[in-house]
Scaffold this active site. Structure first.
Site, mmCIF file in Angstrom:
data_model
loop_
_atom_site.group_PDB
_atom_site.id
_atom_site.type_symbol
_atom_site.label_atom_id
_atom_site.label_comp_id
_atom_site.label_asym_id
_atom_site.label_seq_id
_atom_site.Cartn_x
_atom_site.Cartn_y
_atom_site.Cartn_z
ATOM 1 C CG LEU A 76 -14.520 -2.112 -16.838
ATOM 2 C CD1 LEU A 76 -13.842 -3.382 -17.518
ATOM 3 C CD2 LEU A 76 -13.563 -0.832 -17.612
ATOM 4 C CB CYS A 77 -15.694 -3.303 -11.676
ATOM 5 S SG CYS A 77 -15.651 -5.148 -11.337
ATOM 6 C CG HIS A 78 -9.612 -4.148 -10.056
ATOM 7 N ND1 HIS A 78 -8.985 -4.249 -8.836
ATOM 8 C CD2 HIS A 78 -8.309 -4.210 -10.956
ATOM 9 C CE1 HIS A 78 -7.523 -4.403 -8.940
ATOM 10 N NE2 HIS A 78 -7.228 -4.301 -10.284
ATOM 11 N N GLY A 80 -14.762 -7.925 -11.935
ATOM 12 C CA GLY A 80 -15.964 -8.240 -12.346
ATOM 13 C C GLY A 80 -17.079 -8.511 -11.191
ATOM 14 C CB ILE A 105 -9.862 -2.507 -15.945
ATOM 15 C CG1 ILE A 105 -9.026 -1.840 -16.845
ATOM 16 C CG2 ILE A 105 -9.524 -2.550 -14.396
ATOM 17 C CD1 ILE A 105 -9.269 -0.248 -16.914
#
Length: 119
Positions: A76-78, A80, A105
């Site tokens: 996961l990141c902000h 993708g 996210i």
């Protein structure tokens, strides 16, 4: 970690699929969040190990003691992009079941849980 030409196919998982997996308490999955600590302070999901890409030099040599290369690994990141980079790197290290969480996210907040702050 800046080389984007590893060229191996990467599997994606939607935030809705992630929510289902988290809700059922799916065993044997590894959850990795590659965002920065200040981003986690704003918005985070439980159960994720934080491995910020900016701190790659601090954790890259311990990756096999921190994660099981055979286990399903969701990243996961902000939005993708950084998680896709991490997925490619993990695949290059021999991880066999890596999935990028599409939209990160931000998408999780929009599509699954509006209680998670946007930033």
């Amino acid at each position: 970690m800046t080389d984007k030409s590893f060229g191996q196919p990467m599997t994606q998982i939607t935030v809705e699929e992630l929510a289902e997996r988290l809700a059922t308490g799916a065993a044997n999955i590894q959850l990795v969040d590659v965002r920065e600590p200040q981003e986690l302070a704003i918005a985070s999901l439980p159960g994720f190990v934080n491995l910020p890409l900016s701190e790659y030099a601090n954790w890259n040599e311990q990756i096999f003691t921190m994660l099981n290369p055979e286990a399903e690994t969701l990243v996961l990141c902000h939005h993708g992009v950084r998680s896709a980079q991490m997925c490619q790197w993990l695949i290059a290290q021999g991880f066999t079941n890596v999935k990028n969480i599409t939209g990160g996210i931000a998408a999780y907040s929009q599509l699954v849980d509006p209680e998670i702050p946007q930033y």
